[in-house]
Design a protein around this motif. Structure first.
Motif, PDB file in Angstrom:
ATOM      1  N   ARG A 158      83.800  51.934  17.648  1.00 49.53           N
ATOM      2  CA  ARG A 158      82.801  52.656  18.444  1.00 49.53           C
ATOM      3  C   ARG A 158      83.489  53.509  19.506  1.00 49.53           C
ATOM      4  O   ARG A 158      84.514  53.128  20.060  1.00 49.53           O
ATOM      5  CB  ARG A 158      81.824  51.676  19.083  1.00 49.53           C
ATOM      6  N   ARG A 159      82.892  54.642  19.782  1.00 50.78           N
ATOM      7  CA  ARG A 159      83.498  55.583  20.729  1.00 50.78           C
ATOM      8  C   ARG A 159      82.427  56.509  21.283  1.00 50.78           C
ATOM      9  O   ARG A 159      81.342  56.635  20.711  1.00 50.78           O
ATOM     10  CB  ARG A 159      84.590  56.414  20.040  1.00 50.78           C
ATOM     11  N   LEU A 160      82.772  57.164  22.359  1.00 49.15           N
ATOM     12  CA  LEU A 160      81.886  58.142  22.982  1.00 49.15           C
ATOM     13  C   LEU A 160      82.485  59.528  22.765  1.00 49.15           C
ATOM     14  O   LEU A 160      83.665  59.746  23.008  1.00 49.15           O
ATOM     15  CB  LEU A 160      81.770  57.863  24.488  1.00 49.15           C
ATOM     16  N   SER A 161      81.688  60.452  22.287  1.00 50.94           N
ATOM     17  CA  SER A 161      82.195  61.798  22.025  1.00 50.94           C
ATOM     18  C   SER A 161      81.378  62.828  22.791  1.00 50.94           C
ATOM     19  O   SER A 161      80.195  62.635  23.062  1.00 50.94           O
ATOM     20  CB  SER A 161      82.152  62.117  20.521  1.00 50.94           C
ATOM     21  N   LEU A 162      82.041  63.915  23.138  1.00 50.83           N
ATOM     22  CA  LEU A 162      81.413  65.031  23.832  1.00 50.83           C
ATOM     23  C   LEU A 162      81.531  66.266  22.953  1.00 50.83           C
ATOM     24  O   LEU A 162      82.622  66.585  22.470  1.00 50.83           O
ATOM     25  CB  LEU A 162      82.115  65.281  25.175  1.00 50.83           C
ATOM     26  N   ARG A 163      80.415  66.940  22.714  1.00 45.30           N
ATOM     27  CA  ARG A 163      80.425  68.154  21.901  1.00 45.30           C
ATOM     28  C   ARG A 163      79.824  69.287  22.715  1.00 45.30           C
ATOM     29  O   ARG A 163      78.684  69.205  23.169  1.00 45.30           O
ATOM     30  CB  ARG A 163      79.623  67.946  20.609  1.00 45.30           C
ATOM     31  N   GLN A 164      80.613  70.341  22.915  1.00 45.13           N
ATOM     32  CA  GLN A 164      80.142  71.495  23.667  1.00 45.13           C
ATOM     33  C   GLN A 164      79.239  72.352  22.780  1.00 45.13           C
ATOM     34  O   GLN A 164      79.559  72.622  21.629  1.00 45.13           O
ATOM     35  CB  GLN A 164      81.319  72.327  24.172  1.00 45.13           C
ATOM     36  N   GLY A 165      78.114  72.772  23.324  1.00 47.19           N
ATOM     37  CA  GLY A 165      77.169  73.593  22.572  1.00 47.19           C
ATOM     38  C   GLY A 165      77.215  75.036  23.031  1.00 47.19           C
ATOM     39  O   GLY A 165      78.249  75.541  23.477  1.00 47.19           O
ATOM     40  N   GLU A 166      76.083  75.705  22.930  1.00 39.49           N
ATOM     41  CA  GLU A 166      76.023  77.078  23.395  1.00 39.49           C
ATOM     42  C   GLU A 166      76.055  77.093  24.920  1.00 39.49           C
ATOM     43  O   GLU A 166      76.115  76.050  25.570  1.00 39.49           O
ATOM     44  CB  GLU A 166      74.747  77.754  22.856  1.00 39.49           C
ATOM     45  N   THR A 167      75.979  78.285  25.488  1.00 40.56           N
ATOM     46  CA  THR A 167      76.156  78.445  26.921  1.00 40.56           C
ATOM     47  C   THR A 167      75.267  77.509  27.728  1.00 40.56           C
ATOM     48  O   THR A 167      74.044  77.531  27.608  1.00 40.56           O
ATOM     49  CB  THR A 167      75.854  79.902  27.328  1.00 40.56           C
ATOM     50  N   GLY A 168      75.903  76.677  28.546  1.00 40.56           N
ATOM     51  CA  GLY A 168      75.178  75.851  29.498  1.00 40.56           C
ATOM     52  C   GLY A 168      74.663  74.532  28.960  1.00 40.56           C
ATOM     53  O   GLY A 168      74.011  73.791  29.691  1.00 40.56           O
ATOM     54  N   VAL A 169      74.938  74.179  27.700  1.00 35.35           N
ATOM     55  CA  VAL A 169      74.464  72.908  27.157  1.00 35.35           C
ATOM     56  C   VAL A 169      75.601  72.187  26.447  1.00 35.35           C
ATOM     57  O   VAL A 169      76.578  72.790  26.023  1.00 35.35           O
ATOM     58  CB  VAL A 169      73.276  73.099  26.177  1.00 35.35           C
ATOM     59  N   ALA A 170      75.476  70.882  26.320  1.00 33.28           N
ATOM     60  CA  ALA A 170      76.458  70.067  25.619  1.00 33.28           C
ATOM     61  C   ALA A 170      75.757  68.809  25.133  1.00 33.28           C
ATOM     62  O   ALA A 170      74.615  68.523  25.525  1.00 33.28           O
ATOM     63  CB  ALA A 170      77.629  69.710  26.533  1.00 33.28           C
ATOM     64  N   SER A 171      76.422  68.044  24.271  1.00 33.67           N
ATOM     65  CA  SER A 171      75.852  66.812  23.736  1.00 33.67           C
ATOM     66  C   SER A 171      76.844  65.676  23.929  1.00 33.67           C
ATOM     67  O   SER A 171      78.056  65.863  23.837  1.00 33.67           O
ATOM     68  CB  SER A 171      75.552  66.959  22.234  1.00 33.67           C
ATOM     69  N   ILE A 172      76.315  64.515  24.207  1.00 35.29           N
ATOM     70  CA  ILE A 172      77.133  63.314  24.326  1.00 35.29           C
ATOM     71  C   ILE A 172      76.566  62.297  23.339  1.00 35.29           C
ATOM     72  O   ILE A 172      75.352  62.170  23.199  1.00 35.29           O
ATOM     73  CB  ILE A 172      77.126  62.785  25.779  1.00 35.29           C
ATOM     74  N   GLU A 173      77.457  61.600  22.634  1.00 36.36           N
ATOM     75  CA  GLU A 173      77.002  60.710  21.565  1.00 36.36           C
ATOM     76  C   GLU A 173      77.845  59.447  21.526  1.00 36.36           C
ATOM     77  O   GLU A 173      79.070  59.500  21.631  1.00 36.36           O
ATOM     78  CB  GLU A 173      77.094  61.419  20.215  1.00 36.36           C
ATOM     79  N   VAL A 174      77.164  58.310  21.385  1.00 36.82           N
ATOM     80  CA  VAL A 174      77.846  57.046  21.119  1.00 36.82           C
ATOM     81  C   VAL A 174      77.953  56.933  19.607  1.00 36.82           C
ATOM     82  O   VAL A 174      76.954  56.770  18.917  1.00 36.82           O
ATOM     83  CB  VAL A 174      77.075  55.850  21.703  1.00 36.82           C
ATOM     84  N   GLU A 175      79.187  57.048  19.096  1.00 32.41           N
ATOM     85  CA  GLU A 175      79.391  57.006  17.656  1.00 32.41           C
ATOM     86  C   GLU A 175      79.751  55.591  17.211  1.00 32.41           C
ATOM     87  O   GLU A 175      80.519  54.894  17.860  1.00 32.41           O
ATOM     88  CB  GLU A 175      80.516  57.958  17.243  1.00 32.41           C
TER      89      GLU A 175
END
Length: 393
Positions: A158-175
Motif C-alpha cells: 500500500r502507498r500514497l500517490s500524488l498525480r498532478q492534473g490540469e492547471t490548479g488541480v491534483a489528485s491524491i490516492e491511497v493505492e
C-alpha cells in the motif's frame, strides 16, 4: 497521407468502423514489435532496473508507464508467448497484454505459461477490463495457495500517490489499501459529506466528499491541525497585480495569476524574497526575512531547482536528496555550483553503470544514458529574461 485522409472522409459508417478496427489491429502488431525490442534491451542489460528510466527518456513517457512496458516486454518474450502471438495477429492490444502480464507476474514460469495457454482462446474480442478479470481468474486457478499470499503482498505494498492534473488541480490516492479500511474510510467521508448537504449548501455531494477528505487529512476535522508547506514561485509584479503572468507551484507546474494571488493571500502564508539575475531569471540569492530561519545552502539549491533535476521527473525538490554532480570522492565540492536535487530513485540511478551526469557552470545538467543519448535539464527561470530596455511592469 492527404489521399488517405480524403478517402476516410468519404467513408460510410460501416466502412469507417472497419477502418478503425483495421488501424487498431495494425497498432497491436506494431506494439508487438515494440515489446520484442524492449525485451531484447532488458535481456542485454541483464534486467537492470535503470532500463525503465532509459525507456522513459527515449519514448518520452512517464516512468511508471515505462516500467510497465518493460515488465510486460520481459513477460511476453519469455513466459507469455501466446499472448504475444495474439498481439502479432492484432487480436489483443498492448494495454490488454499489460493486464495479462500484471495478473500473472506473481506466478512461476510454469504456471504463467499454463495460464497463457488457457487465455489464448479467451482474450480475443474482450476489452481491457474483461481481459484483466479473465487473467486474474486464470492465475488464481493455477496457484490457489499463491493467490492468498499475493493478497498479503498487495496489501503490504500500500502507498500514497500524488498525480498532478490540469492547471490548479491534483489528485491524491491511497493505492492498494486494505479493502475493508478503504470502504470504511469512504463510508465515513460520505456520511460527513451528506450531513453537510443542508438547504443552504451550494456544493455538490461530490465536492463535499472531496472537501471532507482533504479536511480530514489536513486536520481540519477529526485530528490535530498541522502546518504543511507548499512552495509557490511568483513574480513581485504578479503578486501586486501589476501583471497576470502565471506563477509556478512546485511539483505541479504553472497556475494562473489569480489562483496564485489567492494562495499567497492565505492567513498562514509566509513570503520569502528571492533575488534573480534579471538577464536570465535564475536564482542568485534568498532573502533572509521569513517565518523560520534559513537552512542555508541546501535550501538555496532546492529553491533554485524546484523539482528533481532528472529530466522528466517532477518530484518537488523539498522532498529530494541533495547530491554532488561530481562525487565527493572524485574531487567534488559542497557548493551551489555542484549540488543538484535528485529524488531518492534518481539519486540511485546516477550510480548505475553507463549513466553519466555533468553540471555546467550555468546550472545546466546533462544526463548521458547507457546508449549514448544526451538529455539536458535546466531550472526554469523565475521570470522571463529582461533587458535594460524591458519595462519593469
Amino acid at each position: 497521407m492527404k489521399e488517405v485522409n480524403a478517402a476516410l472522409d468519404s467513408l460510410e459508417d460501416k466502412d469507417a468502423v472497419a477502418a478503425a478496427v483495421a488501424a487498431s489491429e495494425g497498432i497491436a502488431r506494431l506494439e508487438a514489435v515494440r515489446f520484442r525490442a524492449l525485451g531484447q534491451l532488458s535481456r542485454h542489460r541483464g534486467g537492470a532496473s535503470s532500463v525503465a528510466q532509459e525507456v522513459a527518456f527515449e519514448l518520452s513517457i512517464v516512468d511508471g508507464h515505462a516500467a510497465g512496458l518493460v515488465a510486460t516486454a520481459e513477460a511476453l518474450t519469455t513466459r507469455l508467448p501466446r499472448t504475444l502471438g495474439l498481439l502479432d495477429r492484432g487480436l489483443v492490444g498492448g494495454y490488454g497484454a499489460m493486464k495479462v502480464a500484471s495478473a500473472t507476474a506473481w506466478l512461476s514460469d510454469e504456471d504463467a505459461r499454463a495460464v497463457d495457454e488457457v487465455l489464448e482462446g479467451r482474450l480475443p474480442g474482450r476489452n481491457s477490463e474483461q481481459v484483466r478479470k479473465a487473467a486474474n481468474h486464470a492465475a488464481m486457478m493455477a496457484d490457489r495457495d499463491g493467490a492468498a499470499k499475493r493478497v498479503e503482498r498487495h496489501r503490504a505494498g500500500r502507498r500514497l500517490s500524488l498525480r498532478q492534473g490540469e492547471t490548479g488541480v491534483a489528485s491524491i490516492e491511497v493505492e492498494d489499501g486494505p479493502a475493508e479500511k478503504v470502504a470504511a474510510a469512504y463510508t465515513r467521508i460520505d456520511r460527513e459529506a451528506r450531513a453537510l448537504k443542508t438547504g443552504g449548501e451550494t456544493r455538490t455531494l461530490d465536492q463535499l466528499r472531496a472537501d471532507v477528505a482533504l479536511d480530514l487529512l489536513l486536520g481540519g476535522q477529526g485530528g490535530k491541525s498541522e502546518r504543511s508547506e507548499v512552495f509557490l514561485y511568483m513574480d513581485l509584479n504578479t503578486y501586486l497585480g501589476l501583471n497576470d503572468d502565471p506563477a509556478e507551484l512546485a511539483g505541479h507546474g504553472h497556475i494562473p495569476a489569480t489562483l496564485a494571488r489567492h494562495i499567497a493571500g492565505g492567513p498562514d502564508t509566509v513570503l520569502r524574497r528571492i533575488i534573480t539575475d534579471p538577464l536570465s531569471g535564475q536564482v542568485l540569492d534568498l532573502g533572509r526575512d521569513r517565518y523560520r530561519p534559513t537552512a542555508g545552502l541546501g535550501e538555496f539549491v532546492r529553491v533554485r531547482d524546484r523539482e528533481c533535476r532528472r529530466p522528466g521527473c517532477h518530484r518537488v525538490a523539498q522532498a529530494c536528496d541533495l547530491d554532488h554532480s561530481l562525487p565527493w570522492q572524485f574531487g567534488g565540492h559542497t557548493a551551489d555550483t555542484e549540488l543538484v536535487s535528485f529524488c531518492r530513485r534518481d539519486h540511485r540511478l546516477k550510480d548505475e553503470p553507463g549513466w553519466n551526469y555533468h553540471l555546467g557552470p550555468d546550472g545546466a545538467l546533462t544526463v548521458t544514458t547507457p546508449t549514448g543519448h544526451r538529455y539536458e535539464s535546466m531550472p526554469p527561470p523565475l521570470h522571463e529574461p529582461r533587458t535594460e530596455e524591458s519595462p519593469p511592469f
